[in-house]
Design a protein around this motif. Structure first.
Motif, mmCIF file in Angstrom:
data_model
loop_
_atom_site.group_PDB
_atom_site.id
_atom_site.type_symbol
_atom_site.label_atom_id
_atom_site.label_comp_id
_atom_site.label_asym_id
_atom_site.label_seq_id
_atom_site.Cartn_x
_atom_site.Cartn_y
_atom_site.Cartn_z
ATOM 1 N N ILE A 30 31.663 96.428 -70.128
ATOM 2 C CA ILE A 30 30.057 96.166 -69.958
ATOM 3 C C ILE A 30 29.399 97.235 -69.231
ATOM 4 N N VAL A 38 29.956 91.049 -76.715
ATOM 5 C CA VAL A 38 30.933 90.342 -75.962
ATOM 6 C C VAL A 38 30.939 88.931 -76.576
ATOM 7 N N GLN A 53 26.365 86.099 -69.220
ATOM 8 C CA GLN A 53 24.976 86.024 -69.937
ATOM 9 C C GLN A 53 23.883 87.139 -69.080
ATOM 10 N N CYS A 56 25.364 90.621 -69.619
ATOM 11 C CA CYS A 56 25.252 91.335 -70.678
ATOM 12 C C CYS A 56 23.834 91.424 -70.994
ATOM 13 N N VAL A 61 23.900 94.337 -73.841
ATOM 14 C CA VAL A 61 25.096 94.023 -74.694
ATOM 15 C C VAL A 61 24.818 92.678 -75.677
ATOM 16 N N LEU A 63 25.723 89.016 -76.876
ATOM 17 C CA LEU A 63 26.532 88.091 -76.576
ATOM 18 C C LEU A 63 26.511 87.011 -77.390
ATOM 19 N N THR A 83 36.962 85.254 -72.405
ATOM 20 C CA THR A 83 35.927 86.556 -72.615
ATOM 21 C C THR A 83 36.715 87.552 -73.585
ATOM 22 N N ALA A 85 35.599 91.503 -75.276
ATOM 23 C CA ALA A 85 34.603 92.375 -75.492
ATOM 24 C C ALA A 85 35.186 93.425 -76.669
#
Length: 100
Positions: A30, A38, A53, A56, A61, A63, A83, A85
């Motif tokens: 990230i 993500v 959160q 991102c 990015v 989510l 998680t 990505a």
């Protein structure tokens, strides 16, 4: 797209080498701008959920919060994952179309 198809496509992205898993690796992706999407497990701890959160949102990015850690892990052929990505634009576009 059904959940089954979604998780199959996630597995395809893993086999193509376009995913990063693990909390620190995803955070690094990230921060470096590599992460295009993500995915966070629904059963992630509150602190982990808030951290991703916020991160991102800060780095703009997208989510997605879906599935549980076992579903995410098994879809990519690994143990439970909280998680993930996606680091490829094409796979990210395909997976972003999915809405829970």
């Amino acid at each position: 797209m059904t959940n089954k198809n979604y998780f199959s496509n996630l597995g395809l992205a893993m086999r193509a080498g376009k995913l990063v898993t693990g909390e620190e690796s995803v955070l690094k992706a990230i921060r470096s701008g590599e992460a295009k999407l993500v995915i966070l497990a629904e059963d992630a701890a509150d602190n982990t959920s808030k951290k991703f959160q916020d991160k991102c949102r800060s780095y703009d990015v997208p989510l997605l919060v879906l599935g549980n850690r076992e579903e995410l892990g098994s879809s990519i052929g690994k143990e439970a994952r909280v998680t993930i990505a996606v680091v490829d634009d094409g796979f990210a576009r395909m997976l972003k179309k999915y809405r829970v």
